[in-house]
Scaffold this motif. Structure first.
Motif, PDB file in Angstrom:
ATOM      1  N   ARG A 131       0.803  -1.234  -0.060  1.00 19.14           N
ATOM      2  CA  ARG A 131       0.114   0.147   0.037  1.00 19.14           C
ATOM      3  C   ARG A 131       0.920   1.313  -0.084  1.00 19.14           C
ATOM      4  O   ARG A 131       0.636   2.134  -0.786  1.00 19.14           O
ATOM      5  N   PHE A 132       1.967   1.212   0.967  1.00 22.37           N
ATOM      6  CA  PHE A 132       2.868   2.540   0.894  1.00 22.37           C
ATOM      7  C   PHE A 132       3.509   2.442  -0.512  1.00 22.37           C
ATOM      8  O   PHE A 132       3.437   3.789  -0.877  1.00 22.37           O
ATOM      9  N   LEU A 133       4.075   1.410  -0.959  1.00 20.57           N
ATOM     10  CA  LEU A 133       4.930   1.627  -2.148  1.00 20.57           C
ATOM     11  C   LEU A 133       3.989   2.216  -3.400  1.00 20.57           C
ATOM     12  O   LEU A 133       4.321   2.927  -4.163  1.00 20.57           O
ATOM     13  N   ALA A 134       2.646   1.327  -3.485  1.00 20.26           N
ATOM     14  CA  ALA A 134       1.710   2.046  -4.595  1.00 20.26           C
ATOM     15  C   ALA A 134       1.459   3.474  -4.452  1.00 20.26           C
ATOM     16  O   ALA A 134       1.506   4.098  -5.332  1.00 20.26           O
ATOM     17  N   ALA A 135       1.190   3.908  -3.067  1.00 23.31           N
ATOM     18  CA  ALA A 135       0.898   5.267  -2.929  1.00 23.31           C
ATOM     19  C   ALA A 135       1.996   6.365  -3.337  1.00 23.31           C
ATOM     20  O   ALA A 135       1.917   7.486  -3.758  1.00 23.31           O
ATOM     21  N   ASP A 136       3.445   5.898  -2.828  1.00 22.83           N
ATOM     22  CA  ASP A 136       4.480   6.635  -3.088  1.00 22.83           C
ATOM     23  C   ASP A 136       4.659   6.738  -4.360  1.00 22.83           C
ATOM     24  O   ASP A 136       5.267   7.772  -4.957  1.00 22.83           O
ATOM     25  N   ALA A 137       4.465   5.685  -5.204  1.00 22.66           N
ATOM     26  CA  ALA A 137       4.806   5.716  -6.929  1.00 22.66           C
ATOM     27  C   ALA A 137       3.823   6.925  -7.337  1.00 22.66           C
ATOM     28  O   ALA A 137       4.223   7.734  -8.022  1.00 22.66           O
ATOM     29  N   VAL A 138       2.470   6.840  -6.828  1.00 22.76           N
ATOM     30  CA  VAL A 138       1.556   7.650  -7.338  1.00 22.76           C
ATOM     31  C   VAL A 138       2.015   8.963  -7.090  1.00 22.76           C
ATOM     32  O   VAL A 138       1.917   9.974  -7.796  1.00 22.76           O
ATOM     33  N   ALA A 139       2.267   9.429  -5.699  1.00 26.51           N
ATOM     34  CA  ALA A 139       2.477  10.621  -5.384  1.00 26.51           C
ATOM     35  C   ALA A 139       3.852  11.141  -6.076  1.00 26.51           C
ATOM     36  O   ALA A 139       4.032  12.327  -6.279  1.00 26.51           O
ATOM     37  N   ALA A 140       4.820  10.271  -6.258  1.00 25.57           N
ATOM     38  CA  ALA A 140       6.135  10.806  -6.972  1.00 25.57           C
ATOM     39  C   ALA A 140       5.928  11.117  -8.118  1.00 25.57           C
ATOM     40  O   ALA A 140       6.390  11.880  -8.945  1.00 25.57           O
ATOM     41  N   SER A 141       5.260  10.107  -9.122  1.00 25.37           N
ATOM     42  CA  SER A 141       4.952  10.469 -10.557  1.00 25.37           C
ATOM     43  C   SER A 141       4.231  11.806 -10.545  1.00 25.37           C
ATOM     44  O   SER A 141       4.466  12.507 -11.861  1.00 25.37           O
ATOM     45  N   ASN A 142       3.226  11.884  -9.811  1.00 25.84           N
ATOM     46  CA  ASN A 142       2.069  13.145 -10.138  1.00 25.84           C
ATOM     47  C   ASN A 142       2.985  14.299  -9.721  1.00 25.84           C
ATOM     48  O   ASN A 142       2.781  15.525 -10.166  1.00 25.84           O
ATOM     49  N   SER A 143       3.830  14.276  -8.663  1.00 29.32           N
ATOM     50  CA  SER A 143       4.627  15.349  -8.097  1.00 29.32           C
ATOM     51  C   SER A 143       5.706  15.880  -9.432  1.00 29.32           C
ATOM     52  O   SER A 143       6.014  17.058  -9.459  1.00 29.32           O
ATOM     53  N   ILE A 144       6.150  15.161 -10.306  1.00 28.95           N
ATOM     54  CA  ILE A 144       7.069  15.642 -11.263  1.00 28.95           C
ATOM     55  C   ILE A 144       6.276  16.457 -12.271  1.00 28.95           C
ATOM     56  O   ILE A 144       6.909  17.266 -12.785  1.00 28.95           O
ATOM     57  N   TRP A 182      11.401   6.645  -6.996  1.00 29.36           N
ATOM     58  CA  TRP A 182      12.815   6.898  -7.038  1.00 29.36           C
ATOM     59  C   TRP A 182      12.701   7.936  -8.005  1.00 29.36           C
ATOM     60  O   TRP A 182      13.748   9.147  -7.663  1.00 29.36           O
ATOM     61  N   LEU A 183      12.237   8.370  -9.220  1.00 28.32           N
ATOM     62  CA  LEU A 183      12.266   9.256 -10.193  1.00 28.32           C
ATOM     63  C   LEU A 183      11.746  10.417  -9.455  1.00 28.32           C
ATOM     64  O   LEU A 183      12.224  11.563  -9.975  1.00 28.32           O
ATOM     65  N   GLY A 184      10.797  10.421  -8.516  1.00 28.05           N
ATOM     66  CA  GLY A 184      10.105  11.642  -7.765  1.00 28.05           C
ATOM     67  C   GLY A 184      11.184  12.415  -6.859  1.00 28.05           C
ATOM     68  O   GLY A 184      10.671  13.411  -6.456  1.00 28.05           O
ATOM     69  N   ARG A 185      12.274  11.573  -6.309  1.00 31.50           N
ATOM     70  CA  ARG A 185      12.883  12.428  -5.367  1.00 31.50           C
ATOM     71  C   ARG A 185      13.502  13.530  -6.037  1.00 31.50           C
ATOM     72  O   ARG A 185      14.149  13.408  -7.324  1.00 31.50           O
ATOM     73  N   PRO A 186      13.551  14.760  -5.595  1.00 31.64           N
ATOM     74  CA  PRO A 186      13.918  16.132  -6.046  1.00 31.64           C
ATOM     75  C   PRO A 186      15.424  16.066  -6.980  1.00 31.64           C
ATOM     76  O   PRO A 186      15.324  16.232  -8.020  1.00 31.64           O
ATOM     77  N   GLY A 187      16.384  15.387  -6.317  1.00 35.59           N
ATOM     78  CA  GLY A 187      17.522  15.482  -7.256  1.00 35.59           C
ATOM     79  C   GLY A 187      17.440  14.187  -8.134  1.00 35.59           C
ATOM     80  O   GLY A 187      17.943  14.613  -9.258  1.00 35.59           O
ATOM     81  N   ASN A 188      16.756  13.319  -8.233  1.00 37.83           N
ATOM     82  CA  ASN A 188      16.653  12.318  -9.105  1.00 37.83           C
ATOM     83  C   ASN A 188      15.694  12.975 -10.240  1.00 37.83           C
ATOM     84  O   ASN A 188      16.169  12.526 -11.526  1.00 37.83           O
ATOM     85  N   THR A 189      14.758  13.724  -9.850  1.00 34.87           N
ATOM     86  CA  THR A 189      13.870  14.356 -11.006  1.00 34.87           C
ATOM     87  C   THR A 189      14.707  15.297 -11.927  1.00 34.87           C
ATOM     88  O   THR A 189      14.656  15.333 -13.083  1.00 34.87           O
ATOM     89  N   TRP A 190      15.737  16.128 -11.259  1.00 40.81           N
ATOM     90  CA  TRP A 190      16.458  16.655 -12.006  1.00 40.81           C
ATOM     91  C   TRP A 190      17.372  16.261 -12.959  1.00 40.81           C
ATOM     92  O   TRP A 190      17.509  16.258 -14.340  1.00 40.81           O
TER      93      TRP A 190
END
Length: 377
Positions: free
Chosen positions: A43-56, A227-235
C-alpha cells in the motif's frame, strides 16, 4: 524509426546481475513474510509511486495522503485538482497492477489509448483529446522559461506509424533484459509524445508494466516511479531525457539513459529491501511492547501503521484486522486513553498519531534513515 537498444558494457551487465539477485532475494523475503505485513508495504509503495509520478508533473500530494485517498477516505486535506489527478493515476495504476500476471496479454495502440483515457479522461476536450493521438504539434517547454521549447515531438501525422512500431517492439519476444526493455519503452513513448498531455506519467507507467510483466516482482515492488520523484533524481531524469536532443533524433546512442535507469532500478530495489527490513524491526519492538503492556495483539497493526507512516485512520485499521466499526473505534479509543495514540481531527476526518506513551524504540527503528549505494561508484 525507434531508438536502437544500446550495446551494454561489462559494467552494465554486472549491475543488471546485481539487480536480478536483489530482486530475487526481495521476492523470497516477501513470500516468507505474512501478507498482513507485506500488504501495508504494498500500500505504501503504490501510494509513493503515485505521489512521486504526479509530483514530477506539479501535482503535490504527500504519500500518506495518497494512501488515504486510495483507501477511499474523503476528508483528506488536498485540493480538488490534486485529488482528481491522484485518483485518476491510482485507477490506471491499479489496472496495470492487475495485468502483471494476466494470461493472453498483448500490447496494442487501443490498450495504450485506453490507459490514457483512465489518466486524462477528466480533461478531455476537442483540442486536447484523451484516449486519442494528439491532433497537432506538442512541445516540452523549458522549466525556467516556458517560451522556449526544450523538446519538439515528431509531427502529429508521424505518430500512428511510430506507435505501431512501438507496439510491435513491445510484443516482440526478444532477449533484451526486462530492465533495459522497460527503460527503452519509457524512452520511446516519452519521445514520440503521442498525446496532447499526460505523456510523462504514461511513459513511467508503461515502464512499470513492462518491468512487472517479466514476472519477478509485482508492480508495487519493481516500479522506479518513487525513485524518479525524489527532487535530485527528478532533475537528473530531465537532464538525461533532454540529452537526446531538441527534436526527435532516434538514430543515436542512448546508453546514458539506460545506465540512468539501471541505477534507478538498483537503488529502488535497495530502498524496498530496507523498508521491508525496517518494517520487521518495528514489528519486533511493537510485539515486545504489546506483550509488556497487556495490549491485544491485533492493536499492533494500528501501532505499526502509525510508526511507519505517522498516522492511522479507523477504516484502515478496521479493514486490516477485519473488525467491526465499533470494535475498531473501541480499540483506538483505548489506545488514546493510554496515551499511546493521540486523536487528531473530528468525526470522518479523524486520524491517530503517536502519543506520549508510544514506544520510543519502535519510532527510533522507523525513523532511522538508510543509505543507498551507487552501483557504478
Amino acid at each position: 524509426m525507434l531508438f536502437p537498444t544500446p550495446r551494454l558494457t561489462a559494467n552494465d551487465e554486472r549491475v543488471l546481475a546485481e539487480i536480478d539477485a536483489a530482486r530475487e532475494d526481495l521476492r523470497l523475503a516477501v513470500r516468507s513474510t505474512p501478507a498482513k505485513w507485506t500488504d501495508g508495504l504494498r500500500r505504501f509503495l503504490a501510494a509513493d509511486a503515485v505521489a512521486a509520478s504526479n509530483s514530477i508533473e506539479g501535482f503535490r500530494v504527500s504519500t500518506v495522503d495518497v494512501a488515504d485517498l486510495m483507501d477511499g477516505e474523503r476528508d483528506v486535506d488536498v485540493t480538488e485538482e490534486n485529488r482528481d489527478e491522484t485518483l485518476a493515476y491510482q485507477r490506471m495504476m491499479t489496472y496495470i497492477q492487475s495485468l502483471h500476471e494476466a494470461p493472453d496479454f498483448a500490447y496494442s495502440k487501443g490498450f495504450l489509448n485506453a490507459l490514457h483515457w483512465m489518466l486524462q479522461g477528466h480533461h478531455h476536450t476537442r483540442r486536447r483529446p484523451a484516449g486519442q493521438w494528439r491532433p497537432g504539434p506538442v512541445y516540452v517547454t523549458d522549466a525556467r522559461d516556458p517560451s522556449i521549447a526544450s523538446y519538439t515531438a515528431p509531427a502529429a501525422e508521424e505518430v500512428p506509424g511510430l506507435m505501431t512500431e512501438l507496439v510491435d517492439r513491445l510484443n516482440e519476444d526478444d532477449a533484451t533484459h526486462p530492465v533495459v526493455r522497460a527503460a527503452m519503452a519509457h524512452l520511446h513513448l516519452v519521445s514520440i509524445h503521442p498525446w496532447a498531455d499526460g505523456n510523462g506519467r504514461m511513459s513511467r507507467s508503461l515502464q512499470t508494466l513492462v518491468t512487472a510483466r517479466s514476472g519477478v516482482l509485482s508492480p508495487e515492488f519493481s516500479s522506479i516511479e518513487a525513485w524518479l520523484g525524489r527532487p535530485g533524481n527528478t532533475w537528473e531524469y530531465y537532464r538525461v531525457l533532454t540529452a537526446r536532443g531538441a527534436t526527435y533524433l532516434p538514430d543515436q546512442d542512448v546508453g546514458e539513459w539506460v545506465r540512468f535507469n539501471l541505477v534507478a532500478s538498483h537503488q529502488q530495489t535497495q530502498s524496498v529491501q530496507r523498508r521491508l527490513e525496517r518494517s520487521a524491526r518495528v514489528l519486533v519492538e511493537l510485539d515486545r511492547f504489546a506483550g509488556q503492556s497487556g495490549l491485544d495483539q491485533r492493536m499492533v497493526t494500528a501501532l505499526h501503521d502509525v510508526a511507519l507512516s505517522g498516522r492511522v485512520r479507523r477504516a484502515r485499521y478496521e479493514h486490516a484486522e477485519n473488525l467491526s466499526r465499533q470494535q475498531a473505534q473501541r480499540d483506538l479509543r483505548d489506545l488514546v486513553a493510554l496515551r499511546i495514540l493521540e486523536s487528531v481531527g473530528r468525526t470522518r476526518s479523524r486520524y491517530y498519531t503517536p502519543g506520549e506513551s508510544f514506544p520510543a524504540e519502535a519510532l527510533d527503528a522507523a525513523r532511522t534513515p538508510f543509505a543507498l549505494t551507487d552501483p557504478y561508484a
